[in-house]
Write a protein that holds these residues in place. Structure first.
Motif: not given
Length: 153
Positions: A90-91, A109-110, A112, A117
């Motif tokens: 998870e972020t 950090t991200a 998708d 990321i």
């Protein structure tokens, strides 16, 4: 005894960012102990403490370059989601990763559909830091402490 290379230093500290926000403090805890001159603390603070002694109180501003370095966009990388198969991500998740510059802690950090990321910058990279320090003790490091690279208490 003055602070110099291979001395064990015990210090209380308050660390704030440029905006004056508290980042960390030893208040209410044991003093931080480190071996001077071997890179146990940020370079700019270590330089400023050289020659100080027990009882000295110092305020030091350390620019990012002599703290945790400038923020490096190249340390932000997409990783295929498949590389995380079977691991809950998870972020904000952090984990150890081998990078081109050695092992680092990376932060997600991200996320998708196809990629995750990750950022291998230190969380304080790019930050100018402000320390208030009080030197509590200075002593010679033992042979074992120097061999192991950390203070034995």
């Amino acid at each position: 005894m003055k602070i110099a290379d291979n001395k064990v230093v015990l210090m209380h500290y308050i660390l704030k960012n440029k905006a004056g926000e508290l980042i960390d403090s030893s208040e209410g805890h044991e003093p931080l102990a480190y071996i001077h001159g071997i890179g146990n603390i940020v370079q700019g603070l270590e330089k400023a403490l050289t020659g100080k002694q027990v009882g000295d109180k110092v305020e030091v501003s350390v620019e990012a370059a002599e703290a945790y370095g400038e923020y490096d966009e190249e340390l932000v990388q997409p990783v295929p989601r498949a590389d995380f198969e079977g691991h809950p991500i998870e972020t904000g998740s952090q984990f150890h990763a081998d990078t081109a510059v050695g092992p680092r802690i990376v932060t997600v950090t991200a996320i998708d559909d196809d990629q995750i990321i990750v950022d291998a910058n230190h969380p304080l990279a790019g930050e100018d830091l402000h320390f208030k320090v009080e030197i509590v003790d200075v002593r010679n490091a033992t042979k074992d402490e120097l061999e192991h690279g950390h203070v034995h208490e």
